[in-house]
Structure formats: C-alpha cells, structure tokens
Design a protein around this motif. Structure first.
Motif, PDB file in Angstrom:
ATOM      1  N   ARG A  79     -34.979  -3.608  -2.547  1.00  0.00           N
ATOM      2  CA  ARG A  79     -33.830  -3.632  -3.955  1.00  0.00           C
ATOM      3  C   ARG A  79     -32.819  -4.265  -3.157  1.00  0.00           C
ATOM      4  O   ARG A  79     -31.629  -4.633  -4.526  1.00  0.00           O
ATOM      5  CB  ARG A  79     -33.552  -2.303  -3.305  1.00  0.00           C
ATOM      6  CG  ARG A  79     -31.934  -1.473  -3.710  1.00  0.00           C
ATOM      7  CD  ARG A  79     -31.774  -0.233  -3.053  1.00  0.00           C
ATOM      8  NE  ARG A  79     -30.313   0.624  -3.535  1.00  0.00           N
ATOM      9  CZ  ARG A  79     -30.717   0.912  -4.897  1.00  0.00           C
ATOM     10  NH1 ARG A  79     -31.350   1.513  -5.267  1.00  0.00           N
ATOM     11  NH2 ARG A  79     -29.368   1.708  -4.738  1.00  0.00           N
ATOM     12  N   THR A  80     -32.292  -4.710  -1.843  1.00  0.00           N
ATOM     13  CA  THR A  80     -31.630  -5.822  -1.643  1.00  0.00           C
ATOM     14  C   THR A  80     -31.696  -7.104  -2.148  1.00  0.00           C
ATOM     15  O   THR A  80     -30.894  -7.861  -2.670  1.00  0.00           O
ATOM     16  CB  THR A  80     -31.366  -6.289  -0.222  1.00  0.00           C
ATOM     17  OG1 THR A  80     -30.965  -4.630   0.900  1.00  0.00           O
ATOM     18  CG2 THR A  80     -30.644  -6.685   1.005  1.00  0.00           C
ATOM     19  N   VAL A  81     -32.632  -8.026  -1.842  1.00  0.00           N
ATOM     20  CA  VAL A  81     -33.072  -9.099  -2.579  1.00  0.00           C
ATOM     21  C   VAL A  81     -32.301  -9.036  -4.383  1.00  0.00           C
ATOM     22  O   VAL A  81     -31.924  -9.763  -4.841  1.00  0.00           O
ATOM     23  CB  VAL A  81     -34.392  -9.103  -2.929  1.00  0.00           C
ATOM     24  CG1 VAL A  81     -34.573 -10.503  -3.221  1.00  0.00           C
ATOM     25  CG2 VAL A  81     -35.026  -9.591  -1.407  1.00  0.00           C
ATOM     26  N   GLY A  82     -33.198  -8.081  -4.498  1.00  0.00           N
ATOM     27  CA  GLY A  82     -32.230  -7.760  -6.275  1.00  0.00           C
ATOM     28  C   GLY A  82     -30.992  -7.947  -6.677  1.00  0.00           C
ATOM     29  O   GLY A  82     -30.289  -8.586  -7.718  1.00  0.00           O
ATOM     30  N   GLN A  83     -30.509  -7.028  -6.417  1.00  0.00           N
ATOM     31  CA  GLN A  83     -28.461  -6.506  -6.447  1.00  0.00           C
ATOM     32  C   GLN A  83     -28.489  -8.043  -5.818  1.00  0.00           C
ATOM     33  O   GLN A  83     -27.322  -8.295  -6.524  1.00  0.00           O
ATOM     34  CB  GLN A  83     -28.407  -6.102  -5.486  1.00  0.00           C
ATOM     35  CG  GLN A  83     -28.967  -4.040  -5.635  1.00  0.00           C
ATOM     36  CD  GLN A  83     -28.120  -3.158  -4.268  1.00  0.00           C
ATOM     37  OE1 GLN A  83     -28.000  -4.169  -2.944  1.00  0.00           O
ATOM     38  NE2 GLN A  83     -28.399  -2.324  -4.997  1.00  0.00           N
ATOM     39  N   GLU A  84     -28.548  -8.792  -4.541  1.00  0.00           N
ATOM     40  CA  GLU A  84     -28.244 -10.060  -4.283  1.00  0.00           C
ATOM     41  C   GLU A  84     -28.534 -11.507  -5.493  1.00  0.00           C
ATOM     42  O   GLU A  84     -27.467 -11.954  -5.635  1.00  0.00           O
ATOM     43  CB  GLU A  84     -28.640 -10.596  -3.053  1.00  0.00           C
ATOM     44  CG  GLU A  84     -28.192  -9.625  -1.748  1.00  0.00           C
ATOM     45  CD  GLU A  84     -26.670 -10.202  -1.551  1.00  0.00           C
ATOM     46  OE1 GLU A  84     -26.023 -10.956  -2.084  1.00  0.00           O
ATOM     47  OE2 GLU A  84     -25.546  -9.332  -1.083  1.00  0.00           O
ATOM     48  N   LEU A  85     -29.626 -11.120  -6.061  1.00  0.00           N
ATOM     49  CA  LEU A  85     -30.189 -12.454  -7.095  1.00  0.00           C
ATOM     50  C   LEU A  85     -29.434 -11.848  -8.422  1.00  0.00           C
ATOM     51  O   LEU A  85     -28.366 -13.226  -9.018  1.00  0.00           O
ATOM     52  CB  LEU A  85     -31.455 -11.895  -7.746  1.00  0.00           C
ATOM     53  CG  LEU A  85     -32.174 -12.756  -8.325  1.00  0.00           C
ATOM     54  CD1 LEU A  85     -31.824 -14.154  -8.569  1.00  0.00           C
ATOM     55  CD2 LEU A  85     -33.584 -12.468  -8.591  1.00  0.00           C
ATOM     56  N   ASN A  86     -28.874 -10.675  -8.762  1.00  0.00           N
ATOM     57  CA  ASN A  86     -28.038 -10.615  -9.777  1.00  0.00           C
ATOM     58  C   ASN A  86     -26.747 -10.928 -10.112  1.00  0.00           C
ATOM     59  O   ASN A  86     -26.023 -11.435 -10.211  1.00  0.00           O
ATOM     60  CB  ASN A  86     -28.392  -9.024 -10.401  1.00  0.00           C
ATOM     61  CG  ASN A  86     -30.073  -8.076 -10.796  1.00  0.00           C
ATOM     62  OD1 ASN A  86     -30.018  -9.064 -11.792  1.00  0.00           O
ATOM     63  ND2 ASN A  86     -29.860  -7.093 -10.369  1.00  0.00           N
ATOM     64  N   LYS A  87     -25.998 -10.595  -8.587  1.00  0.00           N
ATOM     65  CA  LYS A  87     -24.311 -11.437  -7.819  1.00  0.00           C
ATOM     66  C   LYS A  87     -25.276 -12.746  -8.702  1.00  0.00           C
ATOM     67  O   LYS A  87     -24.035 -13.156  -8.945  1.00  0.00           O
ATOM     68  CB  LYS A  87     -24.139 -10.855  -6.912  1.00  0.00           C
ATOM     69  CG  LYS A  87     -23.872  -8.992  -6.943  1.00  0.00           C
ATOM     70  CD  LYS A  87     -23.942  -8.967  -5.405  1.00  0.00           C
ATOM     71  CE  LYS A  87     -23.252  -9.335  -4.541  1.00  0.00           C
ATOM     72  NZ  LYS A  87     -22.590  -9.308  -3.134  1.00  0.00           N
ATOM     73  N   LEU A  88     -26.206 -13.739  -7.952  1.00  0.00           N
ATOM     74  CA  LEU A  88     -26.141 -14.746  -7.929  1.00  0.00           C
ATOM     75  C   LEU A  88     -26.218 -15.472  -9.691  1.00  0.00           C
ATOM     76  O   LEU A  88     -25.820 -16.039  -9.999  1.00  0.00           O
ATOM     77  CB  LEU A  88     -27.192 -15.753  -7.146  1.00  0.00           C
ATOM     78  CG  LEU A  88     -27.486 -16.637  -6.972  1.00  0.00           C
ATOM     79  CD1 LEU A  88     -26.222 -18.024  -6.499  1.00  0.00           C
ATOM     80  CD2 LEU A  88     -28.731 -17.740  -6.350  1.00  0.00           C
ATOM     81  N   LYS A  89     -26.980 -14.777 -10.055  1.00  0.00           N
ATOM     82  CA  LYS A  89     -26.985 -14.687 -11.362  1.00  0.00           C
ATOM     83  C   LYS A  89     -25.852 -14.629 -12.615  1.00  0.00           C
ATOM     84  O   LYS A  89     -25.498 -15.236 -13.173  1.00  0.00           O
ATOM     85  CB  LYS A  89     -28.247 -14.222 -12.114  1.00  0.00           C
ATOM     86  CG  LYS A  89     -29.542 -14.700 -11.576  1.00  0.00           C
ATOM     87  CD  LYS A  89     -30.789 -13.398 -12.110  1.00  0.00           C
ATOM     88  CE  LYS A  89     -31.619 -14.079 -12.637  1.00  0.00           C
ATOM     89  NZ  LYS A  89     -32.949 -12.353 -13.197  1.00  0.00           N
ATOM     90  N   SER A  90     -25.178 -13.653 -12.445  1.00  0.00           N
ATOM     91  CA  SER A  90     -23.424 -13.739 -12.534  1.00  0.00           C
ATOM     92  C   SER A  90     -22.876 -14.489 -12.627  1.00  0.00           C
ATOM     93  O   SER A  90     -21.923 -15.200 -13.474  1.00  0.00           O
ATOM     94  CB  SER A  90     -23.220 -11.891 -12.127  1.00  0.00           C
ATOM     95  OG  SER A  90     -24.092 -10.829 -12.944  1.00  0.00           O
ATOM     96  N   HIS A  91     -22.709 -14.912 -11.286  1.00  0.00           N
ATOM     97  CA  HIS A  91     -21.746 -15.793 -10.824  1.00  0.00           C
ATOM     98  C   HIS A  91     -22.236 -17.224 -11.536  1.00  0.00           C
ATOM     99  O   HIS A  91     -21.543 -17.723 -11.577  1.00  0.00           O
ATOM    100  CB  HIS A  91     -22.177 -16.168  -9.249  1.00  0.00           C
ATOM    101  CG  HIS A  91     -20.914 -17.433  -8.634  1.00  0.00           C
ATOM    102  ND1 HIS A  91     -19.674 -16.915  -8.243  1.00  0.00           N
ATOM    103  CD2 HIS A  91     -21.194 -18.191  -8.276  1.00  0.00           C
ATOM    104  CE1 HIS A  91     -19.160 -18.211  -8.368  1.00  0.00           C
ATOM    105  NE2 HIS A  91     -20.425 -19.163  -7.547  1.00  0.00           N
ATOM    106  N   ILE A  92     -23.441 -17.668 -11.471  1.00  0.00           N
ATOM    107  CA  ILE A  92     -23.933 -18.943 -11.983  1.00  0.00           C
ATOM    108  C   ILE A  92     -23.686 -19.083 -13.656  1.00  0.00           C
ATOM    109  O   ILE A  92     -22.807 -19.451 -13.903  1.00  0.00           O
ATOM    110  CB  ILE A  92     -25.308 -19.119 -11.969  1.00  0.00           C
ATOM    111  CG1 ILE A  92     -25.426 -19.441 -10.943  1.00  0.00           C
ATOM    112  CG2 ILE A  92     -25.891 -20.089 -12.377  1.00  0.00           C
ATOM    113  CD1 ILE A  92     -26.894 -19.842 -10.412  1.00  0.00           C
ATOM    114  N   GLU A  93     -23.578 -17.574 -14.533  1.00  0.00           N
ATOM    115  CA  GLU A  93     -23.064 -17.743 -16.153  1.00  0.00           C
ATOM    116  C   GLU A  93     -21.630 -18.023 -15.733  1.00  0.00           C
ATOM    117  O   GLU A  93     -21.759 -18.562 -16.666  1.00  0.00           O
ATOM    118  CB  GLU A  93     -24.013 -16.383 -16.492  1.00  0.00           C
ATOM    119  CG  GLU A  93     -25.661 -15.781 -16.151  1.00  0.00           C
ATOM    120  CD  GLU A  93     -26.067 -15.520 -16.406  1.00  0.00           C
ATOM    121  OE1 GLU A  93     -25.517 -13.602 -16.937  1.00  0.00           O
ATOM    122  OE2 GLU A  93     -27.334 -14.458 -16.954  1.00  0.00           O
ATOM    123  N   ALA A  94     -21.540 -16.941 -15.467  1.00  0.00           N
ATOM    124  CA  ALA A  94     -19.447 -17.055 -15.818  1.00  0.00           C
ATOM    125  C   ALA A  94     -19.215 -18.606 -15.051  1.00  0.00           C
ATOM    126  O   ALA A  94     -18.397 -19.338 -15.859  1.00  0.00           O
ATOM    127  CB  ALA A  94     -19.094 -16.322 -14.393  1.00  0.00           C
TER     128      ALA A  94
END
Length: 367
Positions: A79-94
């Motif tokens: 769960r923690t890895v998934g949340q951190e991965l989504n945050k990283l993806k959002s940051h990279i895309e932006a």
C-alpha cells in the motif's frame, strides 16, 4: 559527502524495510529526477534521452519501480509503495509537461528571432529572365517594317526543293543545291531539306495572295557551314518581299535606306553595289558606313569605312511565272537580312557562338 545517484543502476527490490525507508527511497528518486530535469531541459537531444531514461516502457525508471518495488513488495508495504509511486508519477508528469512547454516556447522564440525580417537590410535581388538578344533584334526589325506596311508571315523549316530552289529560279545544277551546302533529310523520297533561306515563303505567299504583297518572313535557316567566329550551321534570317504595280528601283532604294537608318541611326549612310542572285534582277549588296568608326576606317571595316549588310534586288520576272503573276504589269523587290549579323553589329558582339552558348554572364549584359 555526495549522495550516490539512485538511477545509475537497476533498482533492486526493496526487501524488508520500514514504511519510512520506502518514503525516503522515493524522495531520493524525486530529487534525482528534479536535478536531471533541470540539467537536460536546455538541450533537445539530451532531453529526449532523459525522457526515455525515466518513462521508457521497457527499462525506464518508473517501469523498474513498478516491477522491482511494487510487484515484489510484501503485503504490509505494498500500500505504501503504491501511494509513493503514484505521487512520484504525478510529480514527474507535471514536471515533464511544464518543461515541455518551456522547451517549445524557447524553440518558438528562437525561430521567431531567426526569421525576423530586418527592414534596414537591403532587399534580395531576384534574378529575372529577359528576352534573348536574337529575339530583341527580331522584334526591332519587325517593328521597323511593320511601321511601313509590311506584315509578318511564317513558314515551315522543312521544305521541298521546289519551294527552296526551283520556284526561286535556282536551277538544278546550281552549287547551292549540292549536299555540300544544303542539309537534305535522309530517307526522304521527295528530297525534303532544311530550308537554306526564308525565301520559299515568297512563293508560298504569292501562290495564295493576289497583289499587292508586302511581307517579311522571320525564322531559322540552315546551311552546311563550318562553325567559327562568324559562321554557324543554323542562323536567323528575315526575308522581305514587296510586289505591286509600278514599284520601282527608287522605291526599293528608299525602303532600304529608311530601314538602315531606323536600325543603325540617322547618321548612317548606305550604298548599293551590283551583285547577283538568281531570284532578283538587278541584284545589289547593301552596304552601310561602319558602325564602329563612322566611315573613317578601322579594323572592323578593314579600313574601307563600309560594312556589308545584306543582299537584295528587284524580283526577277522569271519568279512571277511560278506563281502566275503578270510580269508585264507587276514589279517588286526582295531582300534577305541576317538577324544574327545585325544583332552583333548593334550590340558589339564579336563572335557568333556567343549568341547560342546560353552563358548567363553574357546574356545578362543585354536586359
């Protein structure tokens, strides 16, 4: 002490670590991404490699995180890895979207600056086409004769011996009919040839038109001359013919003088020398005072003060018999002008080949 770049090698599985350590790992990746994005966004080539490194589908860093960290994480950490991965993806895309806009704006600004027109600079001179020197001379000659009532007719360049020779009172044994002087068309049963003068149109016109006749015939003609500075196997000619009742030698002389002065200038004098042509009788060579020295004598006129212009004369009555004109009632004169020669005299050209080599440096001298 510099922190090692976590993206320089394949990301190993997380193993057994705490949720706080997971967040720290993702924070390291984000800092590495931000640092590399800042360094590579100014170079389009490096930027493309940077995009592949982070977002490539096969071996990009986001793909490695998904395969090596998320999929292998323990149930407690997934769960923690998934949340951190989504945050990283959002940051990279932006970040990528913002950097892409900056790159496009920079490229557009550079293009605008490059394409900007400096109105203080001199304009670009575009090369434009002009009429060829021969065409200019043709048009001037035609204008002069049309101004005194002559009309322009044209005819075929491939002629029969009848129109090119026989009907012009040039007998079969005449040297001009030999294939050493004339281009005969190989395989032609009727002996067709490339016309040696534009005079055949005299006959063709008089066959169809009743007097009065006043025509000039411009066109190409062909003779077996060895090309040199003053000769070529193809050249240009204007044939002239005037036939009517009561045309005299004085009319002929006045027409010739008017034409020469219109073309070469009002101060030019002319003279007629006796000559011989089968289709005129009497025949004459028309000379004019030298256009270079004005008649005082020079190299061009061989110190004589005179330049030979063209041949002419009164139409031989024998020619009228071929077109059923009455020689007792009609008379006229004819002349044949070498257009190339007149162009060379008028514009100071010294060699015939210059007229036909299509050298732009030469042609630009005569706009």
């Amino acid at each position: 002490m510099t922190t090692p770049d976590p993206t320089t090698q394949t990301l190993a599985p997380l193993g057994t670590i705490s949720p706080e350590a997971v967040a720290s790992r993702f924070a390291e990746l984000q800092r590495a991404f931000d640092d590399q994005a800042a360094r590579h966004s100014s170079d389009p080539a490096n930027w493309q490699a940077f995009l592949i490194k982070w977002t490539g589908r096969k071996s990009g860093i986001l793909t490695q995180v998904t395969d090596n960290w998320l999929k292998t994480a323990s149930p407690d950490l997934k769960r923690t890895v998934g949340q951190e991965l989504n945050k990283l993806k959002s940051h990279i895309e932006a970040t990528l979207a913002e950097k892409q806009r900056e790159i496009e704006n920079l490229a557009e600004s550079s293009a605008s600056a490059r394409d900007k027109i400096d109105l203080s600079l001199p304009g670009i001179e575009r090369a434009i086409g002009t009429r060829h020197l021969i065409r200019q001379t043709f048009e001037e000659l035609q204008r002069i004769f049309q101004s005194i009532g002559f009309s322009v007719v044209e005819g075929p360049e491939i002629e029969t011996p009848y129109y090119n020779f026989e009907a012009l009172n040039i007998p079969e044994h005449h040297p001009a009919r030999d294939n050493m002087d004339t281009f005969y068309i190989e395989g032609s049963k009727s002996g067709h040839l490339l016309r040696t003068h534009t005079s055949p149109m005299q006959i063709r016109t008089m066959e169809k038109q009743a007097p009065p006749v006043r025509i000039i015939v411009p066109g190409k003609v062909y003779r077996r001359d060895n090309p040199d500075a003053t000769h070529g196997y193809m050249f240009h000619q204007i044939e002239g013919l005037a036939v009517d009742t009561d045309i005299t030698f004085c009319d002929f002389k006045g027409t010739v003088e008017y034409f020469v002065r219109e073309f070469l200038g009002p101060k030019v004098k002319t003279r007629l020398r006796p000559s011989y042509f089968p289709f005129t009788e009497p025949s004459a060579e028309v000379d004019a005072t030298c256009h270079v020295c004005g008649g005082s004598g020079c190299r061009v006129c061989k110190q004589s003060g005179w330049i030979e212009l063209f041949g002419a004369g009164m139409v031989n009555p024998a020619v009228y018999g071929f077109v059923k004109y009455d020689p007792e009632r009609l008379s006229g004169f004819a002349f044949g002008i070498g257009v190339d020669r007149f162009a060379m005299m008028k514009y100071g050209v010294t060699e015939v080949p210059l007229l036909f080599q299509n050298d732009v440096r030469f042609l630009r001298q005569f706009p």
